[in-house]
Design an enzyme around this catalytic site. Structure first.
Site, PDB file in Angstrom:
ATOM      1  N   HIS A   1     -55.062  13.218 -56.575  1.00 38.16           N
ATOM      2  CA  HIS A   1     -56.146  13.457 -55.627  1.00 38.16           C
ATOM      3  C   HIS A   1     -56.128  12.513 -54.438  1.00 38.16           C
ATOM      4  O   HIS A   1     -56.609  12.868 -53.367  1.00 38.16           O
ATOM      5  CB  HIS A   1     -57.496  13.488 -56.345  1.00 38.16           C
ATOM      6  CG  HIS A   1     -57.731  14.803 -57.008  1.00 38.16           C
ATOM      7  ND1 HIS A   1     -57.423  15.042 -58.324  1.00 38.16           N
ATOM      8  CD2 HIS A   1     -58.151  15.986 -56.504  1.00 38.16           C
ATOM      9  CE1 HIS A   1     -57.677  16.304 -58.608  1.00 38.16           C
ATOM     10  NE2 HIS A   1     -58.125  16.904 -57.530  1.00 38.16           N
TER      11      HIS A   1
ATOM     12  N   GLU B   1     -58.007  28.110 -62.501  1.00 40.17           N
ATOM     13  CA  GLU B   1     -57.064  26.987 -62.521  1.00 40.17           C
ATOM     14  C   GLU B   1     -56.646  26.631 -63.938  1.00 40.17           C
ATOM     15  O   GLU B   1     -55.727  25.857 -64.137  1.00 40.17           O
ATOM     16  CB  GLU B   1     -57.639  25.777 -61.769  1.00 40.17           C
ATOM     17  CG  GLU B   1     -59.015  25.323 -62.211  1.00 40.17           C
ATOM     18  CD  GLU B   1     -59.569  24.196 -61.339  1.00 40.17           C
ATOM     19  OE1 GLU B   1     -58.815  23.589 -60.552  1.00 40.17           O
ATOM     20  OE2 GLU B   1     -60.780  23.906 -61.463  1.00 40.17           O
TER      21      GLU B   1
ATOM     22  N   ASN C   1     -53.169  23.816 -57.750  1.00 36.93           N
ATOM     23  CA  ASN C   1     -52.778  22.457 -58.142  1.00 36.93           C
ATOM     24  C   ASN C   1     -52.899  22.290 -59.658  1.00 36.93           C
ATOM     25  O   ASN C   1     -51.979  21.823 -60.319  1.00 36.93           O
ATOM     26  CB  ASN C   1     -53.666  21.415 -57.453  1.00 36.93           C
ATOM     27  CG  ASN C   1     -53.658  21.556 -55.949  1.00 36.93           C
ATOM     28  OD1 ASN C   1     -52.733  22.141 -55.396  1.00 36.93           O
ATOM     29  ND2 ASN C   1     -54.676  21.036 -55.300  1.00 36.93           N
ATOM     30  N   ASP C   2     -54.063  22.692 -60.173  1.00 27.78           N
ATOM     31  CA  ASP C   2     -54.238  22.585 -61.620  1.00 27.78           C
ATOM     32  C   ASP C   2     -53.565  23.736 -62.364  1.00 27.78           C
ATOM     33  O   ASP C   2     -53.070  23.548 -63.474  1.00 27.78           O
ATOM     34  CB  ASP C   2     -55.727  22.522 -61.969  1.00 27.78           C
ATOM     35  CG  ASP C   2     -56.265  21.111 -61.787  1.00 27.78           C
ATOM     36  OD1 ASP C   2     -55.602  20.172 -62.257  1.00 27.78           O
ATOM     37  OD2 ASP C   2     -57.319  20.953 -61.157  1.00 27.78           O
TER      38      ASP C   2
ATOM     39  N   ARG D   1     -49.931  16.535 -63.084  1.00 32.10           N
ATOM     40  CA  ARG D   1     -49.762  16.541 -61.626  1.00 32.10           C
ATOM     41  C   ARG D   1     -49.733  15.144 -61.024  1.00 32.10           C
ATOM     42  O   ARG D   1     -49.397  14.977 -59.860  1.00 32.10           O
ATOM     43  CB  ARG D   1     -50.868  17.401 -60.963  1.00 32.10           C
ATOM     44  CG  ARG D   1     -52.253  16.843 -61.077  1.00 32.10           C
ATOM     45  CD  ARG D   1     -53.323  17.852 -60.656  1.00 32.10           C
ATOM     46  NE  ARG D   1     -53.779  17.685 -59.282  1.00 32.10           N
ATOM     47  CZ  ARG D   1     -54.839  18.304 -58.764  1.00 32.10           C
ATOM     48  NH1 ARG D   1     -55.551  19.142 -59.499  1.00 32.10           N
ATOM     49  NH2 ARG D   1     -55.192  18.109 -57.528  1.00 32.10           N
TER      50      ARG D   1
ATOM     51  N   CYS E   1     -56.762  28.380 -53.061  1.00 30.31           N
ATOM     52  CA  CYS E   1     -57.242  27.146 -52.424  1.00 30.31           C
ATOM     53  C   CYS E   1     -56.484  25.893 -52.852  1.00 30.31           C
ATOM     54  O   CYS E   1     -56.912  24.791 -52.564  1.00 30.31           O
ATOM     55  CB  CYS E   1     -58.736  26.960 -52.651  1.00 30.31           C
ATOM     56  SG  CYS E   1     -59.187  26.605 -54.340  1.00 30.31           S
TER      57      CYS E   1
HETATM   58  C1  PEP Z   1     -56.716  22.971 -57.571  1.00 33.60           C
HETATM   59  O1  PEP Z   1     -56.745  22.574 -58.729  1.00 33.60           O
HETATM   60  O2  PEP Z   1     -55.789  23.654 -57.099  1.00 33.60           O
HETATM   61  C2  PEP Z   1     -57.801  22.640 -56.643  1.00 33.60           C
HETATM   62  C3  PEP Z   1     -57.881  23.226 -55.457  1.00 33.60           C
HETATM   63  O3  PEP Z   1     -58.713  21.714 -57.015  1.00 33.60           O
HETATM   64  P1  PEP Z   1     -58.394  20.154 -57.136  1.00 33.60           P
HETATM   65  O4  PEP Z   1     -57.116  19.890 -56.387  1.00 33.60           O
HETATM   66  O5  PEP Z   1     -59.556  19.443 -56.546  1.00 33.60           O
HETATM   67  O6  PEP Z   1     -58.256  19.936 -58.595  1.00 33.60           O
HETATM   68 MG    MG Z   2     -58.440  21.724 -59.647  1.00 33.37          MG
END
Ligand code: PEP
Ligand code: MG
Length: 450
Positions: free
Chosen positions: A49, A289, A312-313, A323, A360
């Site tokens: 993050h 996710e 991402n998740d 990650r 997203c």
């Molecule tokens: C994701 O997991 O892709 C996401 C957009 O949320 P974050 O990166 O805050 O976990």
């Molecule tokens: Mg996420």
């Protein structure tokens, strides 16, 4: 500023490179974002993050660097986020070489801004909405400046991480109202608190062996009802007179979770109305996710209006690759064939179920992945504000047909490197290879150019 060697006090005109063993989101949030020019840390990965936040601020981050304890406060460094290198005490000639690179990047970004008010539409007429991901007040205006059509993901935990204790309802109200007003009448999708994993609240002290599989996202909110209710109250009140709020839930894994939050939301609306607040119930959606929620989407429809795919998740949980762990970072790839297939299936599922859908995660900002997402006909992509002009130029320079032909080929492949090469060919054929990030090309000869 080397964390641990410095106080948080900095003079006004300083350019700060934030450097530490582990630079957390809370560390970043403590400094004035207008002074931060780069982040360097020993731990983490491109998807942790801190790196996501650096991207939101439009500054380079280099992570997993190896030992950095010989670097002192006040040392001069060059941080090259594209190539993932840090140059210590750079010579005059290196400094001027980098000054040229920085100037070229600046004028390229500036040239893309000319199309800021044009729609992201492919040459054959497929319209893609482009939204911004935000979390800091500092990243609100970059999105507006770059033509974001709304906020596709507001990471509400970021202000919580910058605080000394849970922010009160009125403190939260101020933040949410500022963001909703700044984007009005464009839609703003606010995600409820997604703490846990690598976003630990400094005032909670939760220790878990597997925090990414632990008490995070909606699990935390459902177990801490008062926190959830306060947050929903602040969001709903901030939306009074505006009406551009949508609420999204992170880490949904079961229908029961969504049903429960929907009931909490209903009761918060009823309660606020009884208090005389003219609130309206916003649209509700979930993050997709956790792979386990995908087969449940038909049932989820009873409570939700939209989904947004958090790649991402989703990549982390689908491939069982942390990650944030640099040891396995080469295995973490959103162009893994399992991810491409899953995304293609999700686009079809959303269409069949007539569920509004967007993507997203960071994947949406990667030109290679964006070609494939357009080929899958995703109607909305949300990304860090700084990537919007690039993905708009890519969309406008491509036909869906070209993207689909590429996707069809890619779906027969089993190696992410082959996939990257195949998409690269499509970008070159369409005359769009100038949009590839410096250092991201699969062709070794091109690394470092541009
Ligand atoms: C994701 O997991 O892709 C996401 C957009 O949320 P974050 O990166 O805050 O976990
Ligand atoms: Mg996420």
């Amino acid at each position: 500023a080397v964390l641990g060697q410095t106080t948080d006090q900095t003079s006004d005109d300083q350019h700060l490179v934030l450097l530490g063993e582990d630079v957390s989101v809370s560390d970043i949030a403590r400094f004035d974002p207008t002074q931060l020019v780069a982040i360097v840390c020993l731990q983490g990965s491109a998807l942790s993050h801190s790196a996501v936040l650096a991207r939101a601020l439009g500054i380079p981050a280099v992570v997993a660097t190896g030992p950095i304890d010989h670097i002192k406060n006040e040392d001069a460094v060059i941080v090259d986020g594209d190539l993932g290198i840090v140059v210590l005490s750079p010579s005059q000639s290196t400094q001027s070489a980098y000054a040229t690179i920085v100037e070229a990047a600046r004028s390229f970004d500036e040239s893309l801004l000319a199309d800021k008010d044009l729609p992201a539409v492919t040459k054959d007429g497929f319209r893609v909405q482009l939204f911004a991901n935000t979390g800091l007040l500092a990243d609100v205006s970059p999105g507006i400046k770059r033509g974001a059509e709304g906020i596709g993901l507001y990471r509400s935990e970021i202000p919580f991480l910058a605080h000394e204790a849970f922010p009160t309802e009125s403190e939260q109200y101020q933040v949410y109202h500022t963001i909703l007003t700044a984007y009005h009448p464009r839609p703003v999708t606010m995600r409820t608190l997604d703490i846990g994993s690598d976003k630990q609240l400094p005032y909670m002290n939760i220790k878990e062996n597997n925090p990414a599989l632990g008490w995070r996202g909606i699990r935390f909110s459902l177990d801490n009802r008062a926190v959830l209710v306060t947050q929903l109250r602040a969001m709903l009140k901030a939306d009074i007179g505006l009406g551009n709020l949508q609420i999204m839930l992170p880490m949904i894994t079961s229908n029961a979770e969504t049903r429960e939050v929907a009931a909490v939301l209903d009761s918060v609306v009823t309660r606020l109305q009884a208090e005389g607040e003219p609130v309206t119930r916003p649209d509700l959606g979930i993050m997709v996710e956790v792979p386990g929620v995908i087969p449940l989407l038909r049932g989820q429809k009873e409570w939700i209006d939209f989904i947004s795919i958090g790649t991402n998740d989703l990549t982390q949980y689908l491939l069982a690759v942390d990650r944030t762990n640099p040891r396995v970072s080469t295995l973490y790839d959103h162009l893994h064939p399992a991810m491409i297939q899953t995304m293609a299936d999700l686009a079809k599922t959303a269409e069949t179920l007539q569920l509004r859908v967007s993507v997203c995660g960071e994947m949406a900002a990667d030109p290679y992945a964006a070609v494939l997402l357009i080929g899958m006909r995703f109607p909305a992509l949300s990304m860090n504000a700084f990537s919007i002009p690039r993905i708009k130029a890519l969309t406008r320079g491509l036909t869906v047909e070209e993207a689909q032909i590429c996707l069809t080929d890619v779906l027969t492949m089993d190696d992410p490197q082959d996939i990257r090469q195949r998409v690269h060919a499509t970008l070159v054929d369409a005359g769009l290879d100038h949009l590839i990030y410096r250092g991201a090309s699969p062709e070794p000869s091109e690394v470092g150019s541009g």
